[in-house]
Motif scaffolding. Structure first.
Motif, PDB file in Angstrom:
ATOM      1  N   GLY A 192       0.835  -1.206   0.000  1.00  0.00           N
ATOM      2  CA  GLY A 192       0.000   0.000   0.000  1.00  0.00           C
ATOM      3  C   GLY A 192       0.865   1.250   0.000  1.00  0.00           C
ATOM      4  N   GLU A 197      -1.136   3.098  -3.633  1.00  0.00           N
ATOM      5  CA  GLU A 197      -1.521   1.869  -2.906  1.00  0.00           C
ATOM      6  C   GLU A 197      -1.010   0.612  -3.619  1.00  0.00           C
ATOM      7  OE1 GLU A 197      -5.580   2.148  -1.374  1.00  0.00           O
ATOM      8  OE2 GLU A 197      -5.477   0.052  -0.723  1.00  0.00           O
ATOM      9  N   SER A 226      -2.368  -0.915   3.897  1.00  0.00           N
ATOM     10  CA  SER A 226      -3.158  -2.039   3.375  1.00  0.00           C
ATOM     11  C   SER A 226      -2.992  -3.344   4.140  1.00  0.00           C
ATOM     12  CB  SER A 226      -2.775  -2.299   1.907  1.00  0.00           C
ATOM     13  OG  SER A 226      -2.854  -1.109   1.164  1.00  0.00           O
ATOM     14  N   LEU A 230      -5.495  -6.562   3.307  1.00  0.00           N
ATOM     15  CA  LEU A 230      -4.897  -7.671   2.552  1.00  0.00           C
ATOM     16  C   LEU A 230      -4.792  -8.937   3.401  1.00  0.00           C
ATOM     17  CD1 LEU A 230      -2.062  -5.797   0.605  1.00  0.00           C
ATOM     18  CD2 LEU A 230      -4.268  -6.574  -0.296  1.00  0.00           C
ATOM     19  N   ARG A 319     -13.901  -1.020  -1.402  1.00  0.00           N
ATOM     20  CA  ARG A 319     -13.415  -1.327  -2.753  1.00  0.00           C
ATOM     21  C   ARG A 319     -14.500  -1.080  -3.804  1.00  0.00           C
ATOM     22  NH1 ARG A 319     -10.480  -6.749  -1.012  1.00  0.00           N
ATOM     23  NH2 ARG A 319      -8.506  -5.849  -0.271  1.00  0.00           N
ATOM     24  N   HIS A 341      -7.068  -4.166  -5.761  1.00  0.00           N
ATOM     25  CA  HIS A 341      -7.350  -4.358  -4.339  1.00  0.00           C
ATOM     26  C   HIS A 341      -7.533  -3.027  -3.611  1.00  0.00           C
ATOM     27  CE1 HIS A 341      -3.063  -3.541  -4.813  1.00  0.00           C
ATOM     28  NE2 HIS A 341      -3.273  -2.779  -3.742  1.00  0.00           N
ATOM     29  N   ALA A 342      -7.317  -1.911  -4.305  1.00  0.00           N
ATOM     30  CA  ALA A 342      -7.065  -0.646  -3.605  1.00  0.00           C
ATOM     31  C   ALA A 342      -8.312   0.170  -3.287  1.00  0.00           C
ATOM     32  CB  ALA A 342      -6.105   0.194  -4.435  1.00  0.00           C
TER      33      ALA A 342
END
Ligand SMILES: *Cc1c(COP(=O)(O)O)cnc(C)c1O
Length: 417
Positions: A192, A197, A226, A230, A319, A341-342
């Motif tokens: 991130g 990110e 993150s 994650l 998200r 994923h950000a």
């Protein structure tokens, strides 16, 4: 002698805080100053979409019940002697996070820090003590705390390029590792990066270190932003296979804790003995001596009231909103993008008029906004409307600005050599 209060300075009553800065003047209208600060924060909150603090969690129960006392988890987090303060809660937070990251139960240690920077310092200090001749590799997209810490440790840093999307350039890492292959390697991967990110690939990093057979290594993950999202996905793991030695996460970002804090986790087997301090009767294993027990309680509460499923739901909502934002901006002719994923949406920097109202993070011609949990569709719609109003058809159209440049380089310190 009677004390006649002088009237509240007009500027403090009307919103200026200049008078508040002068504590030599008595009496200070404390209530007016506090009211002013709270009102100002309330006013800016709806347009503050560039910073990574979640705003959906309610921490008032902890603040109301514990906020007026001193909670000081001084010394080693595993210490069970001395005053308990909120150590039990700190231990629960460490265990929850280490479990979420699949860290081996027999080889973990960690504590609640003042934030991402202290976590990076604690982990890199540990690595540097064990590998004092190591080169510390970090990318140009790494957080600015990294070159600062390299300098504080008196270590040698090696700067590695990052791609335009913010991820480490592994070919350049390979070149740099080859050049310094005689020395152990401490590599800082980021999960991130601040601007985009991006998440660095630790498997790829290990493959490069294996290939060059460096004599000793420590791979640290700076996952301030993150790390928890994650980990909840199962995409970031600290199991034996990962060979990740340490990790830092932030507490005031995804968990939105109302005081800066974080967690550092280090494989216990990689730590050297700390000094026993007689008068506090604890081990001096942490960067700071006194440590904020209120932060530990706030983290514990944020985790306890939502659980893994609740936090996974927060991640997916955020998200979805980020994907929606990219769609809306692209449809409006403003070419935004994000990593899959950000929460972070990267876009060409909007005109000054838009930025005067909306608090984005800007690095010359690239800006970002972050759909942290608690940011709403309404805020995004209002932002996109302001952007389209300010630019109109053709005016300052971002397509004419050319490609989005790479993220700003971190300060180099004793970087490239
Ligand atoms: C926020 C952040 C930090 C620093 O955290 P502080 O709590 O401000 O010390 C470090 N690294 C990354 C990647 C971050 O996003």
């Amino acid at each position: 002698m009677t004390h006649t209060p002088t009237p509240t300075p007009a500027s403090a009553r009307l919103g200026g805080l200049a008078e508040a800065a002068d504590l030599g003047r008595t009496p200070v209208d404390v209530t007016a100053v506090l009211d002013h600060l709270a009102a100002e924060a309330d006013t800016t909150a709806p347009t503050c979409i560039g910073f990574p603090g979640a705003v959906d969690l309610d921490h008032r129960e902890v603040m109301a019940r514990l906020g007026h006392r001193l909670w000081n988890n001084i010394g080693d987090p595993t210490d069970t002697t001395g005053t308990p303060h909120t150590r039990i809660l700190e231990q629960a937070v460490i265990t929850w996070l280490a479990d979420t990251l699949h860290m081996p139960t027999h080889d973990r240690w960690g504590y609640v820090t003042t934030g991402g920077t202290e976590g990076n310092l604690s982990a890199l200090h540990t690595a540097h003590r064990r590998l004092p001749t190591a080169r510390i590799y970090y990318s140009t997209a790494a957080h600015y705390s990294i070159p600062k810490i390299v300098e504080m440790l008196g270590a040698r840093g090696v700067l590695v390029d990052a791609g335009r999307d913010g991820e480490m350039d592994y070919d350049h890492l390979a070149t740099q590792v080859h050049r310094h292959r005689r020395w152990p390697a401490i590599v800082v991967a980021t999960a991130g990066t601040t601007m985009t990110e991006a998440v660095d690939d630790t498997t790829h990093i290990h493959t490069i270190l294996d290939h060059h057979q460096v004599p000793g290594r420590h791979v640290h993950v700076d996952a301030a932003l993150s790390g928890i999202p994650l980990a909840l996905d199962g995409r970031l793991r600290l199991d034996d296979d990962s060979r990740i030695a340490s990790i830092t996460v932030s507490g005031h970002k995804f968990l939105g804790v109302p005081t800066p804090c974080g967690v550092v986790l280090i494989r216990n087997s990689l730590r050297r003995d700390s000094t026993q301090v007689t008068y506090t009767a604890t081990l001096d294993s942490t960067v700071t001596g006194s440590r904020c027990g209120l932060a530990a309680a706030l983290l514990w509460h944020a985790i306890a009231t939502h659980g893994r499923e609740g936090h996974r739901w927060r991640v997916s909502q955020a998200r979805h909103l980020a994907a929606y934002t990219v769609d809306q901006l692209t449809t409006a002719g403003w070419p935004a993008w994000r990593h899959p994923h950000a929460f972070t949406v990267v876009l060409p920097t909007p005109p000054t008029a838009v930025r005067a109202k909306w608090l984005l993070a800007t690095d010359t011609d690239v800006s970002h906004l972050i759909c942290m949990p608690g940011i709403t569709h309404g805020q995004i719609d209002a932002f996109v409307t302001d952007l389209t109003d300010a630019t109109g058809p053709g005016a300052g159209h971002p397509h004419r600005l050319g490609p989005i440049p790479r993220p700003r380089s971190a300060p180099t310190g004793r970087g490239r050599q």
